[in-house]
Design an enzyme around this catalytic site. Structure first.
Site, PDB file in Angstrom:
ATOM      1  N   TYR A  85      32.761  30.976  41.826  1.00  0.00           N
ATOM      2  CA  TYR A  85      33.384  32.238  42.213  1.00  0.00           C
ATOM      3  C   TYR A  85      32.375  33.217  42.788  1.00  0.00           C
ATOM      4  CZ  TYR A  85      38.087  31.078  40.999  1.00  0.00           C
ATOM      5  OH  TYR A  85      39.338  30.493  41.012  1.00  0.00           O
ATOM      6  N   HIS A 100      38.236  33.110  34.348  1.00  0.00           N
ATOM      7  CA  HIS A 100      37.818  31.807  34.859  1.00  0.00           C
ATOM      8  C   HIS A 100      36.745  31.163  33.985  1.00  0.00           C
ATOM      9  CE1 HIS A 100      40.222  31.793  38.441  1.00  0.00           C
ATOM     10  NE2 HIS A 100      39.781  32.980  38.805  1.00  0.00           N
TER      11      HIS A 100
END
Length: 738
Positions: free
Chosen positions: A265, A419
């Site tokens: 990410y 996440h």
């Protein structure tokens, strides 16, 4: 504790000063209106230089001609602006995604060639969007609270606008006033307002979704002359500084440039960070955005590269394992960073990316490569502190080049928001361009609509995030923080120390919050013993006042070759290892109770090398061999293998092991060298606060690694081992014993 509080105080004061300076600059700046177009990532002066370069043979001309061929082919197709219907991977999703890419590329070609056909195509697409967008409700496949209209989630809507506003900026010279008003009022302003005022829960969020939204709105503000939008993008909708782009730079990156959600990410979030920063620099250089927070944007670009091995990112948290440094986000980041710094190591990364951007910075990269200026990028052993203040644990990368380019990574980081995975003090190992001790990454087939609409699969929660899917301690078959993200976000490990010497790369960390009454500490080291001899040393100590079952999995890549103990393999029927927390997805294929003091498991990797994990065994320790795939009716999971060391009914336990790369297997030339482990003995002892690991090899060589986990590392530490006195300073020392 007082030191940590002081560090936090300093960080808070530094941030307040940065924000105050930016607010002062904003107050002194005139209304932001681009004087000429384009004026975001590509400028009018860039266009002049690129027009000259595209007429000369070389990398830039090659990239230009390739882009012309691609775009010209796409222009033959009719404009298609469908009513949104599908989730990620579906037709309408992919069509709108391809549309913004085509608009962007065609607009750049208009600037470079002056051929109005490119501008006209972008104009026609935007006019169709101006008709469609005002009629759209929330997307029928909306995802959670961050819903979009063109796309299933607002995140994709923001990405669309980031690309589209750059396309519009580039074709403005080809548009009359009436057309501009139609496009701006029909689609550009409505999308910007939808992402900001109509989606405050996302726009003000310190998260990569918020980063994309603020970038899209801020860049649109520059192009449309909406200074207020730029300020809101920088400081949040109320301009309070509690959210917005600058707050995201403050909170989502550590001082070393490590992104809270992990490398995958970090790569994705990098695009809006570098794109908006470049637009700010072009439009308001007085803000000195690339100097903000000690150059955090440039640090983030370099750190993203450092978080890779063999061109792929380390698969922490929700990561697609095939993502690497050639992703467009990092291509943009490398070009912008080189344009600002002239750092020649970035050019070698650009060569590996093999993509020349049609931007001013892309031109600088192309020319520098052609001039032979590229130097190798300096991949380092680094402990990247996590958290805004860098004090919330760390992600440690240990590299060793003289043994086939090895990398050992140690995840002692914070949770990583939604996440994040429940894998405190997890580790992975890489050797000769291959993954040896592995991490599953994310359970997802990105943009494959047939697999759960391209979204994260249900097994991402039931397996991939769970602790047993990683190489770290599991207590009573329960995941860290009971698998609750909100609870995980409250806590983080403490990095005790990190050492980076020529022969020893080592780190130690501890955590006492993953379980209510169990603390565990892990020390892990990558040793350079001799020219043909390296070793990973792993010591994990669990302590509790209560009796527990302790499991320590090792997920490996390769084919099992041998064990030094007898296996009780299931030959006719398999059962799941457990019922919950990921255990329900593991087939129990075999089990064993090693009788000797050492348990050895050897496997062969596809790189042609053997790997043996040698572990100290206490009485009653079991070894369980598993394969992924149980309770998986749609075959969503990969059939990966692991072995688990299990200790039942213990209050405390030390898991001590060494991982030994050895030998070579060459099926083409039909030979095998050193296929069996060379380690003959492994000893672990405690001498007060000093721990000692002795490893003996069959060639008579003996090595002792000593380390000290106490807070006081200064001064000399002494211990007696086998009648011999040893002493060392700092936290660790490697001794050769003949």
């Amino acid at each position: 504790m007082m030191f940590l509080q002081f560090k936090q105080y300093l960080y808070t004061m530094q941030r307040a000063l940065c924000v105050a300076v930016f607010l002062f600059v904003a107050a002194m700046c005139p209304k932001v209106i681009a004087a000429q177009h384009p004026n975001l990532v590509i400028t009018a002066s860039d266009v002049v230089a690129m027009r000259q370069a595209m007429t000369q043979p070389g990398l830039f001309q090659d990239a230009f001609r390739a882009k012309v061929a691609d775009v010209d082919q796409l222009l033959l197709e009719p404009v298609d602006i469908p009513v949104p219907l599908h989730a990620g991977g579906g037709y309408t999703h992919e069509r709108h995604k391809n549309n913004y890419k085509l608009m962007f590329n065609a607009a750049v070609l208009y600037q470079l060639t002056g051929d109005v056909k490119y501008a006209n195509h972008v104009r026609d697409m935007l006019l169709e969007y101006a008709k469609l967008y005002p009629t759209l409700p929330i997307h029928p496949q909306k995802k959670s609270s961050n819903a979009g209209k063109l796309f299933w989630q607002g995140l994709n809507e923001a990405v669309w606008l980031v690309y589209t506003i750059q396309a519009y900026d580039a074709i403005i010279p080809a548009l009359d006033d009436a057309t501009r008003q139609t496009i701006e009022n029909g689609v550009l302003r409505p999308v910007a307002l939808f992402l900001s005022e109509q989606s405050p829960h996302t726009f003000n969020l310190v998260h990569n979704h918020g980063t994309w939204a603020t970038t899209a709105v801020g860049m649109t503000g520059y192009v449309l002359g909406e200074r207020d939008w730029v300020e809101k993008a920088l400081y949040d909708l109320e301009k309070s500084g509690k959210g917005g782009f600058l707050r995201q730079l403050d909170e989502l990156f550590s001082p070393a440039g490590y992104y809270n959600e992990g490398p995958y990410y970090q790569r994705y979030a990098l695009m809006p960070f570098v794109t908006f920063a470049k637009a700010i620099e072009v439009n308001e250089p007085e803000r000195k955005i690339f100097e903000y927070r000690d150059g955090i944007v440039l640090k983030a670009i370099e750190t993203t590269i450092q978080l890779s091995y063999n061109n792929l990112f380390f698969p922490l948290n929700d990561a697609i394992k095939s993502k690497g440094i050639d992703t467009i986000e990092l291509v943009n980041g490398v070009a912008i960073a080189y344009g600002l710094t002239g750092e020649t190591g970035l050019l070698s990364i650009a060569q590996q990316q093999d993509q020349i951007l049609l931007t001013g910075d892309g031109l600088k990269v192309a020319r520098a490569i052609e001039q032979g200026l590229a130097t190798p990028f300096d991949f380092k052993s680094i402990a990247f502190g996590d958290g805004a203040d860098g004090m919330q644990g760390a992600f440690v990368v240990m590299r060793q080049r003289n043994h086939g380019d090895q990398a050992l990574v140690f995840k002692a980081t914070a949770q990583g928001l939604g996440h994040g995975h429940f894998d405190k003090l997890n580790w992975q190992f890489y050797d000769t361009d291959e993954e040896i001790v592995s991490d599953y990454g994310a359970a997802r087939f990105l943009n494959v609509e047939a697999k759960f609409g391209g979204r994260y699969l249900p097994e991402n929660k039931t397996y991939a995030k769970q602790t047993v899917a990683h190489n770290t301690l599991v207590v009573d078959e329960i995941s860290h923080f009971e698998g609750i993200t909100k609870e995980g976000n409250k806590h983080h490990p403490e990095l005790l120390f990190f050492g980076n010497h020529e022969r020893v790369k080592i780190a130690a960390a501890t955590i006492d919050s993953a379980y209510p009454d169990t603390a565990f500490t892990r020390t892990i080291a990558l040793l350079n013993l001799a020219p043909e001899k390296s070793l990973v040393v792993d010591v994990l100590s669990a302590e509790s006042d209560s009796v527990h079952q302790y499991d320590l999995p090792v997920h490996y890549q390769g084919h099992l070759i041998e064990t030094n103990f007898e296996l009780n393999t299931q030959l006719s029927a398999l059962t799941p290892l457990g019922q919950d927390s990921g255990y329900q997805h593991l087939w129990l294929k075999s089990s064993a109770t090693p009788k000797g003091p050492l348990a050895k498991v050897t496997w062969l990797n596809k790189n042609g090398r053997f790997y043996t994990l040698t572990a100290l065994q206490s009485q009653g320790t079991n070894v369980l061999f598993t394969q992924l795939g149980a309770n998986d009716p749609q075959f969503n999971l990969r059939a990966e293998n692991a072995f688990i060391f299990r200790v039942a009914n213990a209050k405390s336990h030390d898991f001590v092991s060494v991982l030994e790369p050895h030998g070579e297997y060459n099926p083409s030339k039909e030979y095998t060298l050193t296929g069996s482990s060379q380690v003959v003995d492994l000893i672990h002892q405690r001498h007060d606060e000093v721990q000692v690991i002795e490893v003996s090899f069959n060639d008579g060589s003996v090595y002792v690694l000593a380390f000290h986990l106490g807070q006081e590392s200064e001064g000399m530490h002494a211990f007696i081992h086998k009648g011999q006195k040893f002493q060392f300073s700092s936290h660790f020392q490697l001794f050769d014993i003949q």
